[in-house]
Scaffold this active site. Sequence first.
Site, mmCIF file in Angstrom:
data_model
loop_
_atom_site.group_PDB
_atom_site.id
_atom_site.type_symbol
_atom_site.label_atom_id
_atom_site.label_comp_id
_atom_site.label_asym_id
_atom_site.label_seq_id
_atom_site.Cartn_x
_atom_site.Cartn_y
_atom_site.Cartn_z
ATOM 1 N N HIS A 155 0.845 -1.208 0.000
ATOM 2 C CA HIS A 155 0.000 0.000 0.000
ATOM 3 C C HIS A 155 0.879 1.257 0.000
ATOM 4 O O HIS A 155 0.597 2.218 -0.715
ATOM 5 C CB HIS A 155 -0.878 0.053 1.252
ATOM 6 C CG HIS A 155 -1.907 -1.023 1.332
ATOM 7 N ND1 HIS A 155 -1.808 -2.075 2.222
ATOM 8 C CD2 HIS A 155 -3.057 -1.214 0.650
ATOM 9 C CE1 HIS A 155 -2.863 -2.856 2.092
ATOM 10 N NE2 HIS A 155 -3.637 -2.367 1.137
ATOM 11 N N GLY A 195 -3.256 -1.164 -7.058
ATOM 12 C CA GLY A 195 -2.157 -2.125 -7.144
ATOM 13 C C GLY A 195 -2.395 -3.177 -8.218
ATOM 14 O O GLY A 195 -3.525 -3.617 -8.430
#
Length: 281
Positions: free
Chosen positions: A37, A149
């Site tokens: 993250h 992502g």
Amino acid sequence: MRTAADVRSLRATVQAWRKDGQAIGFVPTMGNLHAGHYSLIDLARRHTDRVVASVFVNPTQFGLNEDYTRYPRTLVQDSAGLAEHHCDLLFTPAVETMYPYGPERALSIHVPEIGDTLEGAHRPGHFDGVATVVAKLLTLVAPDVAVFGQKDWQQLLVVKRLVKELALPVEILAGPIVRETDGLAMSSRNQYLDAEQRAQAPQLHAILAGMHASLAAGHPREAVERAASMRLKRGGFVPDYAVIRRAGDLSIPTGSEPAGLIALIAAKLGTTRLIDNLLLA
Ligand code: PAF
């Protein structure tokens, strides 16, 4: 780092930055943050002047047998990590803020085809929840750039399709998968693995690399997929799928030239379901 839990203060801060001519980056998360993250925060930072992150455990993307209530909530650590990574604003909306009519009665966005296959087939309704909450978050934050992502490759495609079809004025950037030194892709779910499973888990990446090598050596796609499933089973996994698809739309490729393809795996180790993928050069 500022924080906002309500829409009014989120908008006031973002609008002030925008008035100053600053570009806004956005990283949506469900919290329980790890280095993967934070790499997305760093990526947003490199493209924009201000970075907004959200932490919201979205009830509508959890299936009936997936434990929404037990999803780890670690806001104190997440907040410290985000501040360290120079996030400018953390948005932590309540469920009532995101779903004023309640999650069960919320409007729902279905992204056909790309949202129906693979993860969509194994987790019915999952991408409806993702698409709905991402559309809401992008509307509330109104960023110039939003970062997702590549580990959730299919989610990234669902979001791109959503943004294109709603003509949302946001650029979607993809952050590369961040891996442990042994190859295991970082995931909040890795913490559920016991010591033995943790030792088995890096095989996922090794098997993806093997799929790439076999395809590059000219083996037919179906044979490569079958061999990968067998390796997963031998390695203690229960595979949901181990497939090679076109990276752009997840359709089934006709040739076996690796360019533009992606290998994707979802498999369970005990009760923990892991996913990973590898773009084939
Ligand atoms: O990838 C995630 O963490 C979630 O699916 C997202 C994009 C934050 C939507 O809830």
